[in-house]
Motif scaffolding. Structure first.
Motif, mmCIF file in Angstrom:
data_model
loop_
_atom_site.group_PDB
_atom_site.id
_atom_site.type_symbol
_atom_site.label_atom_id
_atom_site.label_comp_id
_atom_site.label_asym_id
_atom_site.label_seq_id
_atom_site.Cartn_x
_atom_site.Cartn_y
_atom_site.Cartn_z
ATOM 1 N N ALA A 144 -0.591 -7.022 3.450
ATOM 2 C CA ALA A 144 -1.014 -5.626 3.315
ATOM 3 C C ALA A 144 -2.480 -5.521 2.911
ATOM 4 O O ALA A 144 -3.226 -4.680 3.436
ATOM 5 N N ALA A 145 -2.915 -6.373 1.979
ATOM 6 C CA ALA A 145 -4.310 -6.338 1.541
ATOM 7 C C ALA A 145 -5.249 -6.781 2.659
ATOM 8 O O ALA A 145 -6.339 -6.215 2.844
ATOM 9 N N THR A 146 -4.822 -7.782 3.426
ATOM 10 C CA THR A 146 -5.637 -8.265 4.542
ATOM 11 C C THR A 146 -5.728 -7.208 5.632
ATOM 12 O O THR A 146 -6.795 -6.981 6.213
ATOM 13 N N ARG A 147 -4.605 -6.558 5.904
ATOM 14 C CA ARG A 147 -4.597 -5.488 6.895
ATOM 15 C C ARG A 147 -5.464 -4.309 6.451
ATOM 16 O O ARG A 147 -6.165 -3.701 7.253
ATOM 17 N N LEU A 148 -5.454 -4.003 5.161
ATOM 18 C CA LEU A 148 -6.277 -2.905 4.652
ATOM 19 C C LEU A 148 -7.760 -3.191 4.854
ATOM 20 O O LEU A 148 -8.533 -2.276 5.165
#
Length: 278
Positions: free
Chosen positions: A118-122
């Protein structure tokens, strides 16, 4: 009964629960990425093309690069174009790997590093979102469309497919959205993600080589100036700042597997609303 750690008396605030990395769900991710890319393309192509302003900005960029001694794009473009197999390969690289590698990295992180997904996608989403502001505020013609210069549109000359801004496809894409370069923004995101997370040395090396090769390709095909790449780098820095502010850490420093296993608060709220209406 309420799930352990999620009851009203657990002391955990809603914001903390929203920020907690959790295992992604494939159906949601596919839908989110598809809708997000469709929205990005719609907004990017809806930005007024402003041809005269874009050409004037290109002349200004070219003048600045000449003043600081980095205006070698035309020489690189002509040198690589003289080697047919090389420039044709770069044309297809430009057209395909931008999407293939980015999706591949997303799938890899989703599958093997779900706690960091999720953090990488953000980072990727925030990078792309701020790029839209650049397209709107600073329309810029790519070098191959400049007047009075000898840049070669390599897709047209070598009859290769793939560029949405050349040939029969040019009316499907805003040709004057060159600043910042998302080929650089996305390839750097891929490269840094691989370098930070991969354990195999050869994979980490390839991760760093990918954005470097992309930089050569965008210049050799006359799709971007060097300074467009700087714009892409700044957008990526913004993306990392947003992700770090939300999750409290850079993506690669988060646990590989998420501690949070319960349903997302938004899902809970939706289910509660549906139950109350039943």
């Amino acid at each position: 009964m309420t799930e352990a750690g999620h009851g009203p008396g657990s002391g955990r605030g809603l914001l903390e629960r929203l920020r907690a990395p959790r295992r992604p769900r494939i159906w949601f991710e596919v839908l989110l990425i598809a809708v997000s890319y469709w929205t990005y393309s719609l907004i990017r192509n809806a930005v007024p093309e402003q041809k005269s302003v874009a050409l004037a900005n290109a002349d200004w960029i070219w003048d600045v690069e000449n003043r600081i001694g980095i205006a070698v794009e035309e020489s690189v473009n002509h040198a690589v174009d003289s080697v047919t197999w090389l420039i044709v390969g770069m044309n297809y690289y430009y057209a395909t790997l931008h999407f293939v590698v980015t999706i591949g990295v997303l799938v890899w992180i989703y599958r093997f590093h779900p706690g960091r997904y999720a953090a990488t996608r953000l980072v990727l989403f925030a990078t792309t979102g701020v790029a839209l502001v650049g397209y709107y505020l600073y329309p810029l013609a790519p070098p191959r469309l400049m007047n009075g210069h000898a840049f070669i549109d390599t897709v047209l000359v070598h009859h290769t497919w793939g560029s949405m801004a050349s040939g029969n496809l040019k009316h499907m894409s805003n040709q004057y959205a060159a600043m910042p370069s998302m080929h650089i923004g996305w390839s750097l995101w891929c490269g840094l993600t691989i370098f930070a997370v991969a354990s195999a040395p050869w994979a980490r090396i390839l991760g760093l080589l990918y954005p470097a090769a992309t930089l050569v390709v965008i210049v050799a095909t006359a799709n971007h100036f060097w300074l467009d790449a700087v714009g892409g780098l700044l957008c990526l820095a913004f993306g990392y700042a947003v992700s770090r502010a939300w999750y409290g850490s850079l993506p690669h420093r988060l646990p590989r597997h998420p501690d949070e296993t319960g349903p997302h608060p938004f899902s809970e709220a939706l289910r509660s609303r549906l139950r109350s209406r039943a």
